[in-house]
Design a protein around this motif. Structure first.
Motif, short mmCIF file in Angstrom:
data_model
loop_
_atom_site.label_atom_id
_atom_site.label_comp_id
_atom_site.label_asym_id
_atom_site.label_seq_id
_atom_site.Cartn_x
_atom_site.Cartn_y
_atom_site.Cartn_z
N GLY A 1 1.27 -0.92 4.76
CA GLY A 1 1.64 0.32 4.24
C GLY A 1 2.87 0.85 4.25
O GLY A 1 3.54 0.28 5.20
N LEU A 2 3.46 1.73 3.29
CA LEU A 2 4.61 2.14 3.25
C LEU A 2 5.07 3.32 3.20
O LEU A 2 4.28 4.25 2.61
CB LEU A 2 5.01 1.28 1.87
CG LEU A 2 6.41 1.88 1.37
CD1 LEU A 2 7.78 1.35 2.11
CD2 LEU A 2 6.31 1.63 -0.16
N ILE A 3 5.64 3.91 4.22
CA ILE A 3 6.20 5.25 3.95
C ILE A 3 7.97 5.14 4.03
O ILE A 3 8.14 4.83 5.11
CB ILE A 3 5.59 6.18 5.04
CG1 ILE A 3 4.22 6.42 5.37
CG2 ILE A 3 6.35 7.64 5.09
CD1 ILE A 3 3.57 7.01 4.12
N MET B 1 0.92 -1.19 0.00
CA MET B 1 0.00 -0.01 0.03
C MET B 1 0.93 1.18 -0.19
O MET B 1 1.46 1.74 0.96
CB MET B 1 -0.95 -0.03 1.25
CG MET B 1 -1.99 -1.02 1.04
SD MET B 1 -3.20 -0.96 -0.15
CE MET B 1 -3.84 0.39 0.45
N CYS B 2 1.09 1.79 -1.11
CA CYS B 2 2.28 2.83 -1.38
C CYS B 2 1.17 4.28 -1.34
O CYS B 2 1.91 5.17 -0.92
CB CYS B 2 3.03 2.66 -2.56
SG CYS B 2 4.21 3.99 -3.04
N GLY B 3 0.46 4.12 -2.19
CA GLY B 3 -0.79 5.39 -2.25
C GLY B 3 -2.03 5.12 -2.84
O GLY B 3 -2.34 3.96 -3.38
#
Lengths: 336, 336
Positions: free
Chosen positions: A276-278, A246-248
């Motif tokens: 998710g990824l930040i 889940m990048c964006g």
């Protein structure tokens, strides 16, 4: 003979956008170019990076970092040239990358800048394929997606700065890679230049069916940049033990309210992992990726594409285009 | 003097239930008790395990295992006693656990049975706290939830066979553990007997607010057994880097159509990991958990609760109760 510049121009946030960001949401302000103190570096901006996440910075919503204040200089990564340095680690003429904001000149702490080789790659690459977007793709695939040879990997926003790298990484692993992009020109580039096995145009009719036909063995890794109907189509094809990076969810970044999402029953039955990824959570990935990808970029085996818009004053319009998909590849603004 | 039984009774699926399962969805059939061949073991059933996942087995939906066929014996775990064995690993009188179905007598391959100690723990424990539900809780917390001391862990269906173990495991780690259960009796047991720090009654009004008050530091691990409005309330409180153990969504198991779910934008910004769990993917966890938990059960530090219904013919009603929350603790049917 060069004119000595004395004035700095900066774009500050005038109001929070209602829907798509517009130029009128920002104001251009001028002040004298500052002088660096001890440990500080004065740079002039050459290229600004324009990225989808910036929409979150100018909304009023709480997020993983505080939003830009009304009247504050818009934040963002850029490439600059050192004009004067109060730190022995930098000298005039050095090329640096850092979060320097939407302004012609910036004063930064030396620790916030990374010096790069002026001649190694085109300067824009430090903001795209070798920068935050490329590192995001690398971390997303390495830390979450973990594709293995023979698996099917689907990447949305496949012609974008992140998606184009994510898909090429999966190709290197030996996966079947299917892109999703908007319009025939982007899809053609994704297949022919990037070498994806297929690319589905989400604007051309029956996306669920087209994606199903492109993924006869289902989807093992879905790299999510878009959300909405694109997400729905991809989720419907996930295999047992699939991973979703889940990048964006760019499709909703201009929305005032978020639509409902998928019923998550399938996550249990299919043992799906959605994560998710930040990328800033993994700072070590930046140098790792630069070291890994620079040779690939120089030997031509890692492809990228950029669109350059001229003039700091056009940064808001460039951001609007990134959010609506009117851009193609990595979006940059030339300031210097 | 015991009567020699010659007839086997079995519950077969007559039709796929419309909503809640009913007795009329099953038929009782009789046939002669079979004799074991080489490598086979004949057992008589003592206790049947009734578990929420069984609703998926009798629906027409595709899932991770094929559904029970119309006319087929309903599947399920049970404890039995060996009557005759065609395998040297088992002898008459042995107590065994296995997937033996809803019938008074079963013929099983020896490799599909596990012999257990008749005297170590109450026999029902092999189907609940030490069996599939307990192992599910253990695997979910170990492999996905990974709570650390000081974190807040929320468990839905907290008085159930899985939830009660999941929460006690998190307490052992040193977490703040908050249960969600239906009604004051279950909530009282969860707090007073199981030792959870708090328990919110999802039937008593404003669940989002009550849960927020019980989780002043947000939620780091959410162990999901329920779905629906309970899921919505928990998801709204997830912290950055939260883990969601997707074990089940019992609220929708009787539904013909699934409602929409959460918009997943928060998964990106909060770097949440949402992961599904089917315990049979990790067969090694069963023996691990039995070895770990048996001493805790014997010393009283691991609590459990069971409801026993008498009579094979009442298994469908027991399943209905498990799906509506009309049960309390692990549901068993006494057959022998």
């Amino acid at each position: 003979m060069t004119t000595i510049e004395t004035v700095r121009r900066s774009l500050v946030l005038r109001r929070r956008p209602d829907g798509e960001p517009r130029s009128e949401d920002f104001s251009m302000v001028e002040d004298p170019i500052p002088a660096p103190g001890a440990g500080e570096v004065l740079t002039r901006t050459l290229l600004l990076s324009i990225d989808p996440y910036m929409r979150g910075r100018i909304s009023g919503r709480a997020s993983y970092t505080p939003p830009v204040a009304i009247g504050g200089v818009m934040t963002g990564e850029s490439v600059g040239e050192v004009l004067a340095s109060g730190d022995k680690g930098f000298a005039a003429g050095d090329i640096v990358v850092g979060s320097r904001g939407w302004q012609t000149h910036s004063l930064s702490k030396a620790s916030a800048l990374t010096r790069v080789d002026r001649n190694a790659v085109p300067l824009g690459a430090w903001l795209g394929v070798l920068g935050m977007p490329g590192t995001t793709a690398y971390s997303g695939m390495t830390d979450i997606g973990q594709p293995t040879a023979g698996e099917t990997v689907v990447v949305s926003a496949a012609s974008g700065a992140v998606g184009s790298v994510a898909g090429q990484l999966a190709k290197r692993v030996g996966c079947r890679v299917v892109g999703i992009a908007g319009g025939p020109a982007k899809c053609m580039w994704v297949q022919e230049a990037l070498g994806f096995d297929d690319c589905v145009d989400h604007r051309s009719g029956d996306l669920p069916r087209a994606l199903r036909e492109a993924c006869p063995n289902g989807i093992d890794v879905y790299f999510e940049n878009v959300g909405g109907l694109v997400q729905e189509a991809a989720f419907g094809l996930l295999n047992a033990h699939a991973r979703v990076v889940m990048c964006g969810m760019i499709a909703q970044y201009n929305a005032a309210e978020f639509p409902a999402g998928p019923n998550l029953g399938f996550v249990v039955g299919k043992r799906v992992r959605i994560e998710g990824l930040i990328v800033s959570d993994k700072p070590e990935r930046f140098a790792e990726w630069r070291a890994l990808a620079t040779p690939w970029l120089r030997d031509g085996s890692l492809k990228h594409r950029q669109t350059i818009v001229d003039g700091l004053e056009n940064a808001p319009e460039a951001l609007r285009q990134v959010l609506t998909g009117d851009n193609f590849g990595k979006m940059l603004v030339r300031v210097g």
